[in-house]
Scaffold this motif. Structure first.
Motif, PDB file in Angstrom:
ATOM      1  N   ASN A 199       0.829  -1.204   0.000  1.00  0.00           N
ATOM      2  CA  ASN A 199       0.000   0.000   0.000  1.00  0.00           C
ATOM      3  C   ASN A 199       0.865   1.256   0.000  1.00  0.00           C
ATOM      4  O   ASN A 199       2.073   1.192   0.225  1.00  0.00           O
ATOM      5  CB  ASN A 199      -0.940   0.034   1.209  1.00  0.00           C
ATOM      6  CG  ASN A 199      -2.337   0.496   0.823  1.00  0.00           C
ATOM      7  OD1 ASN A 199      -2.489   1.484   0.120  1.00  0.00           O
ATOM      8  ND2 ASN A 199      -3.351  -0.219   1.292  1.00  0.00           N
ATOM      9  N   ALA A 200       0.200   2.396  -0.258  1.00  0.00           N
ATOM     10  CA  ALA A 200       0.817   3.702  -0.075  1.00  0.00           C
ATOM     11  C   ALA A 200       0.683   4.081   1.385  1.00  0.00           C
ATOM     12  O   ALA A 200      -0.327   3.772   2.018  1.00  0.00           O
ATOM     13  CB  ALA A 200       0.136   4.738  -0.964  1.00  0.00           C
ATOM     14  N   VAL A 201       1.699   4.759   1.935  1.00  0.00           N
ATOM     15  CA  VAL A 201       1.671   5.072   3.359  1.00  0.00           C
ATOM     16  C   VAL A 201       1.901   6.538   3.678  1.00  0.00           C
ATOM     17  O   VAL A 201       1.745   6.948   4.833  1.00  0.00           O
ATOM     18  CB  VAL A 201       2.693   4.214   4.138  1.00  0.00           C
ATOM     19  CG1 VAL A 201       2.293   2.746   4.107  1.00  0.00           C
ATOM     20  CG2 VAL A 201       4.109   4.399   3.598  1.00  0.00           C
ATOM     21  N   GLU A 242      10.736   5.407  -0.684  1.00  0.00           N
ATOM     22  CA  GLU A 242      10.287   6.716  -1.131  1.00  0.00           C
ATOM     23  C   GLU A 242      10.174   6.713  -2.648  1.00  0.00           C
ATOM     24  O   GLU A 242      11.093   6.264  -3.347  1.00  0.00           O
ATOM     25  CB  GLU A 242      11.271   7.797  -0.690  1.00  0.00           C
ATOM     26  CG  GLU A 242      10.877   9.187  -1.153  1.00  0.00           C
ATOM     27  CD  GLU A 242      11.850  10.263  -0.716  1.00  0.00           C
ATOM     28  OE1 GLU A 242      11.875  11.338  -1.369  1.00  0.00           O
ATOM     29  OE2 GLU A 242      12.594  10.034   0.261  1.00  0.00           O
ATOM     30  N   VAL A 243       9.046   7.195  -3.152  1.00  0.00           N
ATOM     31  CA  VAL A 243       8.807   7.215  -4.592  1.00  0.00           C
ATOM     32  C   VAL A 243       9.601   8.361  -5.213  1.00  0.00           C
ATOM     33  O   VAL A 243       9.417   9.530  -4.868  1.00  0.00           O
ATOM     34  CB  VAL A 243       7.305   7.376  -4.896  1.00  0.00           C
ATOM     35  CG1 VAL A 243       7.072   7.438  -6.407  1.00  0.00           C
ATOM     36  CG2 VAL A 243       6.511   6.225  -4.276  1.00  0.00           C
ATOM     37  N   THR A 244      10.494   8.017  -6.139  1.00  0.00           N
ATOM     38  CA  THR A 244      11.350   9.012  -6.786  1.00  0.00           C
ATOM     39  C   THR A 244      10.972   9.256  -8.242  1.00  0.00           C
ATOM     40  O   THR A 244      11.503  10.176  -8.872  1.00  0.00           O
ATOM     41  CB  THR A 244      12.816   8.574  -6.717  1.00  0.00           C
ATOM     42  OG1 THR A 244      12.955   7.285  -7.357  1.00  0.00           O
ATOM     43  CG2 THR A 244      13.291   8.487  -5.275  1.00  0.00           C
ATOM     44  N   GLN A 300       5.434   7.759  -0.236  1.00  0.00           N
ATOM     45  CA  GLN A 300       6.088   6.540   0.219  1.00  0.00           C
ATOM     46  C   GLN A 300       5.134   5.357   0.128  1.00  0.00           C
ATOM     47  O   GLN A 300       3.921   5.511   0.266  1.00  0.00           O
ATOM     48  CB  GLN A 300       6.570   6.714   1.668  1.00  0.00           C
ATOM     49  CG  GLN A 300       7.650   7.769   1.822  1.00  0.00           C
ATOM     50  CD  GLN A 300       7.848   8.183   3.258  1.00  0.00           C
ATOM     51  OE1 GLN A 300       8.389   7.417   4.056  1.00  0.00           O
ATOM     52  NE2 GLN A 300       7.411   9.380   3.608  1.00  0.00           N
ATOM     53  N   VAL A 301       5.699   4.186  -0.100  1.00  0.00           N
ATOM     54  CA  VAL A 301       4.929   2.950  -0.198  1.00  0.00           C
ATOM     55  C   VAL A 301       5.591   1.883   0.666  1.00  0.00           C
ATOM     56  O   VAL A 301       6.728   2.039   1.117  1.00  0.00           O
ATOM     57  CB  VAL A 301       4.825   2.449  -1.659  1.00  0.00           C
ATOM     58  CG1 VAL A 301       4.064   3.442  -2.526  1.00  0.00           C
ATOM     59  CG2 VAL A 301       6.210   2.170  -2.242  1.00  0.00           C
ATOM     60  N   LYS A 355      13.208   4.343  -3.847  1.00  0.00           N
ATOM     61  CA  LYS A 355      14.471   4.157  -3.140  1.00  0.00           C
ATOM     62  C   LYS A 355      14.167   3.694  -1.726  1.00  0.00           C
ATOM     63  O   LYS A 355      13.313   4.261  -1.037  1.00  0.00           O
ATOM     64  CB  LYS A 355      15.269   5.456  -3.117  1.00  0.00           C
ATOM     65  CG  LYS A 355      15.824   5.840  -4.478  1.00  0.00           C
ATOM     66  CD  LYS A 355      16.717   7.071  -4.404  1.00  0.00           C
ATOM     67  CE  LYS A 355      17.291   7.413  -5.777  1.00  0.00           C
ATOM     68  NZ  LYS A 355      18.146   8.628  -5.732  1.00  0.00           N
ATOM     69  N   LEU A 356      14.850   2.663  -1.294  1.00  0.00           N
ATOM     70  CA  LEU A 356      14.639   2.084   0.033  1.00  0.00           C
ATOM     71  C   LEU A 356      14.861   3.122   1.127  1.00  0.00           C
ATOM     72  O   LEU A 356      15.842   3.866   1.106  1.00  0.00           O
ATOM     73  CB  LEU A 356      15.597   0.913   0.233  1.00  0.00           C
ATOM     74  CG  LEU A 356      15.643   0.287   1.626  1.00  0.00           C
ATOM     75  CD1 LEU A 356      14.339  -0.416   1.956  1.00  0.00           C
ATOM     76  CD2 LEU A 356      16.832  -0.672   1.723  1.00  0.00           C
TER      77      LEU A 356
END
Length: 202
Positions: free
Chosen positions: A46-48, A155-157, A54-55, A137-138
């Motif tokens: 899920n998205a958080v 984190e969604v980049t 962030q996912v 990216k972790l």
């Protein structure tokens, strides 16, 4: 009925997954330090967070050749990146093919007959033609109670969206019918959408 999980449920199959439904599917692509690609679906996904976006996804089992986890988590530990490919109904069979217990050297893109594309912000492959993909990216890996339970946060980049899924500036899920995970061997697709305004919204 009522049961305590520690005592067992007495049913033919565990009902827990069927209770917590529907769940979005994160089709996670990763690359190992040796350059090998991996692709696998995770329904604990899920998205958080919004800012920064962030996912998360959770891996809850292990393979004999991966030291207490699965290929996805092992690769992310090595490289620190992953991509979340969103699964549409039309790709259900390909997604299912990638869920098999393949050896670590297997490239699931090839097993499922999927085309790869390079990501833009990370060194990883993504699935060509998916409705959307999130390059990540972790940020951290947390171990939960239980020997093989790991939660991966990223984190969604970079965000990819298929042009035909955008209608009037919005992502229209009815254009691609997201696949969702239910319990047991059951899945569902989203075909009907309705809107609700929150109290106080105009």
């Amino acid at each position: 009925m009522f049961y305590r999980p520690e005592d067992g449920h007495g049913l033919p199959h565990n009902p827990f997954n069927a209770i917590v439904t529907p769940r979005p599917i994160g089709w996670i692509s990763t690359r190992g330090r040796d350059g090998s690609d991996n692709l696998a679906p995770y329904s604990f996904f899920n998205a958080v967070a919004y800012v920064p976006p962030q996912v998360m996804f959770a891996s809850t089992s292990a393979k004999p050749d991966r030291d207490g986890t699965k290929d996805s988590v092992a690769n992310i530990r090595e490289t620190g990146v992953f991509c979340v490919n969103i699964v549409e109904y039309a790709m259900r069979d390909a997604m299912n093919q990638t869920s098999g217990p393949w050896p670590r050297e297997t490239d699931e893109f090839g097993v499922a007959g999927l085309e790869k594309l390079d990501c833009e912000t990370i060194a990883c492959s993504r699935v060509a033609g998916t409705p959307a993909a999130l390059e990540c990216k972790l940020t951290q890996i947390l171990q939960l109670p239980g020997e093989t339970n790991f939660v991966v946060f990223g984190e969604v980049t970079g965000v990819h969206m298929r042009d035909d899924c955008l209608v009037d500036g919005q992502l229209d899920v009815t254009r691609f019918q997201p696949l969702t995970r239910l319990g047991y061997r059951d899945y569902a697709r989203i075909t009907d959408v309705f809107s609700l305004a929150r109290p106080g919204e105009k």
